[in-house]
Design a protein around this motif. Structure first.
Motif, short mmCIF file in Angstrom:
data_model
loop_
_atom_site.label_atom_id
_atom_site.label_comp_id
_atom_site.label_asym_id
_atom_site.label_seq_id
_atom_site.Cartn_x
_atom_site.Cartn_y
_atom_site.Cartn_z
N HIS A 228 0.87 -1.18 0.00
CA HIS A 228 0.00 0.00 0.00
C HIS A 228 0.91 1.23 0.00
CE1 HIS A 228 -3.14 -2.80 1.98
NE2 HIS A 228 -3.26 -2.78 0.67
N GLU A 231 1.43 4.08 2.63
CA GLU A 231 1.95 3.71 3.95
C GLU A 231 3.48 3.83 3.93
OE1 GLU A 231 -1.97 0.89 4.20
OE2 GLU A 231 -0.02 -0.09 4.34
N ARG A 279 -3.47 3.34 -1.84
CA ARG A 279 -3.68 1.92 -1.65
C ARG A 279 -3.46 1.05 -2.89
NH1 ARG A 279 -5.41 -0.75 2.65
NH2 ARG A 279 -6.90 -2.46 2.43
N HIS A 321 3.22 -2.56 6.88
CA HIS A 321 2.12 -1.65 6.52
C HIS A 321 2.00 -0.51 7.52
CE1 HIS A 321 -0.16 -4.14 3.47
NE2 HIS A 321 0.77 -4.99 3.89
N GLY A 322 1.02 0.39 7.23
CA GLY A 322 0.61 1.42 8.18
C GLY A 322 -0.89 1.37 8.34
ZN ZN Z 1 -1.58 -1.53 4.27
#
Ligand code: ZN
Length: 434
Positions: A228, A231, A279, A321-322
């Motif tokens: 993503h 992130e 994303r 990820h974030g």
């Molecule tokens: Zn993510």
């Protein structure tokens, strides 16, 4: 390592220290208020804008807001003196939007009020309450700005108030990690003795999916980040991980290199990163829903990475990820895969316990709901990798907001904390391996 190999390490280390020193210099805010003499040209602008000059400045001169650069994203709806009404552009061919990154010029000395509107329709409206925007005077240092959220104003409005000292100021959802910095990370790391570089494939826009390999041990460890693209903390984490793994003096790096073969993909989605997406990739596809049946038309990035994993096998994997909403660092596992084994599950839980003990920035109270038996979504990387390889795989989530157990008023969650968390994660892996 032989003597000449050690000399090469030291040479590389010297170069890296020089880089670090340069970076430290870069960390000192270089703010020269009014250095470009706005009074020289603002009268003409003020005249056009019908404004007035106050003390060599104008209160009504327009701001100049733009985002046509690497990972830029903003739509300017209106500007009125030091106030602007803005919106965030959607990821191409998708409905997702949340990532913003833009520059404001003509700001010096004025109290800016920037309203980003329409955010109830963003990908994660829960990401805005308690969130503070990132602001930088120089694109190196990123602080947090005063930020308010009002869900009832203009379809959900984030209001950023900030008085910059310089003419120029940048705002972003999180400290950006640029394509150029990625190129430098790859070049610097690939230059170390014992580090291999590979191109796993190409993105739809023709960008390389880079992998760095190092270590001589039997365990196949994959670290992948930034599926993503918004992130960006994921690639700051990768920088910390590679820093530890390539440090000839670091005891955890030494142990891990002897026990494991590392495959590090710092950016799985370079197109989305450059395009300023939250994303998706260049085709509007969420790569972390492509792992069951990736295709070269939609998700060549996943085709490339999963294919390389098939060639090496995977024992341990962290997908970095974030998370927009939860103010904590947490992990998501693979409990719902149909092929779940006790050994796998015990390995995952033991890793979490070690990490939680080693770093106060990690916790296990907050996180996502756990999938029931057999109900895992196998289109997600962690589930697919755990199912496909019998690996201990996990999704690491860092906050866009802050770790509320250990908050930082000035910076919130930050690049530096992301880098340090990576060191904690790898030290935990070293302990986990026993
Ligand atoms: Zn993510």
């Amino acid at each position: 390592m032989d003597v000449s190999g050690f000399a090469a390490w030291r040479h590389a280390e010297g170069a890296r220290n020089e880089d670090r020193n340069r970076e430290r210099e870069g960390r000192v805010p270089r703010i020269y208020p009014f250095r470009s003499s706005p009074s020289f040209y603002l009268p003409a602008i003020a005249h056009r804008a019908g404004g007035s000059i106050v003390g060599g400045m104008t209160q009504n001169a327009p701001l100049f807001i733009d985002a046509a650069f690497d990972s830029g994203n903003i739509e300017v709806l209106s500007v009125d003196g030091p106030n602007a009404t803005l919106a965030i552009g959607r990821d191409k061919d998708s409905d997702f939007f949340q990532w913003f990154h833009f520059r404001v010029a003509g700001a010096a000395g004025r109290e800016l009020t920037l309203r980003i509107t329409g955010l109830n329709a963003s990908a994660y409206p829960g990401g805005w309450p308690g969130y503070r925007a990132c602001v930088s005077p120089d694109r190196h240092n990123w602080f947090r700005a005063d930020t308010d959220w009002d869900a009832s104003e203009d379809g959900g409005t984030l209001t950023i108030r900030h008085q910059p000292a310089g003419d120029l100021v940048w705002f972003a959802y999180f400290a950006p990690y640029s394509q150029e910095r990625h190129a430098d990370l790859i070049a610097d790391t690939a230059g170390y003795p014992g580090v291999g570089h590979g191109v796993l494939g190409y993105s739809l826009d023709g960008r390389a999916i880079d992998v760095l390999t190092l270590g001589e041990g039997p365990r196949e460890v994959w670290l992948i980040g930034r599926q993503h693209p918004g992130e960006s903390m994921a690639e700051w984490w990768m920088e910390g991980a590679l820093d530890l793994l390539t440090d000839p003096a670091d005891p955890h790096g030494r142990l891990l290199r002897s026990a494991c073969r590392f495959h590090v993909v710092p950016n799985c989605n370079p197109d989305g990163s450059f395009r300023g997406h939250l994303r998706t990739n260049a085709a509007g596809v969420n790569l972390n829903r492509e792992w069951a049946t990736p295709t070269v038309e939609r998700s060549p990035e996943v085709v490339a990475i999963r294919g390389a994993m098939d060639a090496t096998g995977v024992d341990f994997c962290i997908d970095v990820h974030g998370d927009e909403a939860i103010p904590a660092v947490f992990m998501a596992g693979f409990e719902g895969i149909p092929g779940l084994t006790e050994t796998q599950l015990e390995g995952y839980r033991r890793y979490l316990a070690i990490l939680e003990r080693r770093t106060p920035d990690f916790q296990t109270r907050l996180g996502y709901p756990v999938a029931g038996p057999g109900r895992a979504n196998l289109s997600m990387a962690t589930n697919q990798i755990a199912q496909r390889f019998g690996a201990v795989a996990m999704t690491l989530e860092m906050p866009f907001k802050d770790n509320d157990d250990l908050p930082c008023a000035d910076f919130g969650w930050s690049p530096e904390r992301s880098r340090l968390l990576a060191r904690g994660c790898l030290a935990a892996l070293a302990e986990w391996l026993g």
